[in-house]
Design a protein around this motif. Structure first.
Motif, PDB file in Angstrom:
ATOM      1  N   PHE A 144       0.812  -1.219   0.000  1.00 14.36           N
ATOM      2  CA  PHE A 144       0.000   0.000   0.000  1.00 14.36           C
ATOM      3  C   PHE A 144       0.844   1.268   0.000  1.00 14.36           C
ATOM      4  CE2 PHE A 144      -2.744  -3.078   2.505  1.00 14.36           C
ATOM      5  CZ  PHE A 144      -3.438  -3.497   1.378  1.00 14.36           C
ATOM      6  N   THR A 145       1.915   1.264   0.781  1.00 19.64           N
ATOM      7  CA  THR A 145       2.684   2.502   0.921  1.00 19.64           C
ATOM      8  C   THR A 145       3.408   2.899  -0.363  1.00 19.64           C
ATOM      9  OG1 THR A 145       4.517   1.235   1.873  1.00 19.64           O
ATOM     10  CG2 THR A 145       2.977   2.259   3.405  1.00 19.64           C
ATOM     11  N   LYS A 146       3.608   1.967  -1.272  1.00 21.17           N
ATOM     12  CA  LYS A 146       4.260   2.321  -2.542  1.00 21.17           C
ATOM     13  C   LYS A 146       3.434   3.343  -3.314  1.00 21.17           C
ATOM     14  CE  LYS A 146       7.289  -1.553  -3.624  1.00 21.17           C
ATOM     15  NZ  LYS A 146       7.641  -2.564  -4.644  1.00 21.17           N
ATOM     16  N   LEU A 147       2.111   3.294  -3.134  1.00 24.07           N
ATOM     17  CA  LEU A 147       1.230   4.259  -3.778  1.00 24.07           C
ATOM     18  C   LEU A 147       0.645   5.232  -2.759  1.00 24.07           C
ATOM     19  CD1 LEU A 147      -0.576   2.022  -6.420  1.00 24.07           C
ATOM     20  CD2 LEU A 147       1.134   3.789  -6.839  1.00 24.07           C
ATOM     21  N   ALA A 148       1.344   5.359  -1.633  1.00 23.04           N
ATOM     22  CA  ALA A 148       0.968   6.333  -0.597  1.00 23.04           C
ATOM     23  C   ALA A 148      -0.456   6.121  -0.105  1.00 23.04           C
ATOM     24  CB  ALA A 148       1.160   7.755  -1.110  1.00 23.04           C
ATOM     25  N   GLN A 149      -0.854   4.851   0.020  1.00 21.48           N
ATOM     26  CA  GLN A 149      -2.173   4.525   0.526  1.00 21.48           C
ATOM     27  C   GLN A 149      -2.052   3.876   1.908  1.00 21.48           C
ATOM     28  OE1 GLN A 149      -5.207   3.465  -2.612  1.00 21.48           O
ATOM     29  NE2 GLN A 149      -3.344   2.716  -3.597  1.00 21.48           N
TER      30      GLN A 149
END
Length: 264
Positions: A144-149
């Motif tokens: 998720f954090t790769k797309l800032a989610q």
């Protein structure tokens, strides 16, 4: 052995739905796209779950993927829907909210059969199923954090309870890829199945479960997942999905998504 009787294709374009031996089968059915979940899939899965929950001939449901993947998670092209209109982020929040809550509210036993990798929301919603069987070749990833989610599928609550806070943080914050054996060891997966003759082994186990009394299974599930747990999961899903909406509207997320498309 009876073959699956497929449901009408007019209801479903991205999943396959059928009945066999008194149980239902739903499969992510975009194998050419690694069974990525697009907007249609997000709406078709809840429809299928609710129809099978209402069908008195169905004792339980198996959820799997066609081809080599269980599901590669959220289709990146969904961001064109999210950002495609003024109210796109709210409409998308509602779609995902309905998707996750369909898992939580399903009354019959739901068995996830990971024939291959499960990524993103397809991995997090495994924790809302009653059993998770996985091929030894499967792996699990929540990037998720790769797309800032942020976390979804109730994983902010279920992952720490299942695997402990440290490993949950590795998965949800730091993009750890978990092997099938690691998933079995930490309790995310209930059974590991050899990739050799995988389908035959799964079918044999499903047919055994199909012989069990259905109302007893429903009662057992209602006691294991009591109303307090269900209400907690519903609240968690709501909070996570509003969090996603905030993330989608943030400059950080928009920049991450644009950077991803620029790399393609």
């Amino acid at each position: 052995m009876k073959v699956f009787q497929k449901a009408s294709s007019r209801f479903y374009s991205t999943i396959s739905v059928g009945l066999k031996e008194n149980y239902g089968r739903i499969a992510f059915n975009r194998p050419e796209k690694y069974n990525c979940i697009n907007i249609d899939t997000f709406q078709e899965i809840p429809l299928a779950l609710r129809k099978l929950d209402e069908d008195e001939s169905v004792k339980f449901v198996a959820l799997t993927g066609e081809g080599k993947f269980y599901s590669a998670g959220n289709d990146i092209n969904n961001f064109s829907y999210i950002y495609g209109s003024e109210d796109g982020t709210e409409l998308s929040r509602q779609v995902i909210d309905n998707f996750v809550k369909a898992f939580i509210e399903f009354k019959k036993p739901l068995i996830a059969i990971c024939n291959g990798p499960a990524i993103g929301i397809s991995a997090t919603t495994l924790t809302l199923c009653d059993a998770v069987w996985a091929s030894e070749d499967a792996y699990f990833l929540t990037p998720f954090t790769k797309l800032a989610q942020g976390p979804e599928g109730c994983s902010s609550s279920t992952f720490p309870k299942i695997m402990g806070s440290s490993l949950a943080s590795e998965m949800l914050l730091f993009n750890k890829q978990m092997s099938a054996q690691e998933a079995k060891d930490c309790g995310l997966v209930s059974r590991l199945i050899s990739s050799e003759n995988f389908e035959e082994q799964v079918n044999a186990m499903l047919e055994e479960i199909a012989e069990l009394p259905p109302q007893a299974m429903v009662l057992g599930k209602s006691l294991v997942k009591n109303q307090a747990k269900v209400e907690h999961l519903l609240k968690t899903a709501t909070a996570e999905n509003y969090g996603l909406k905030e993330r989608w509207e943030s400059p950080e997320c928009k920049d991450a998504v644009q950077a991803f498309f620029n790399r393609k």
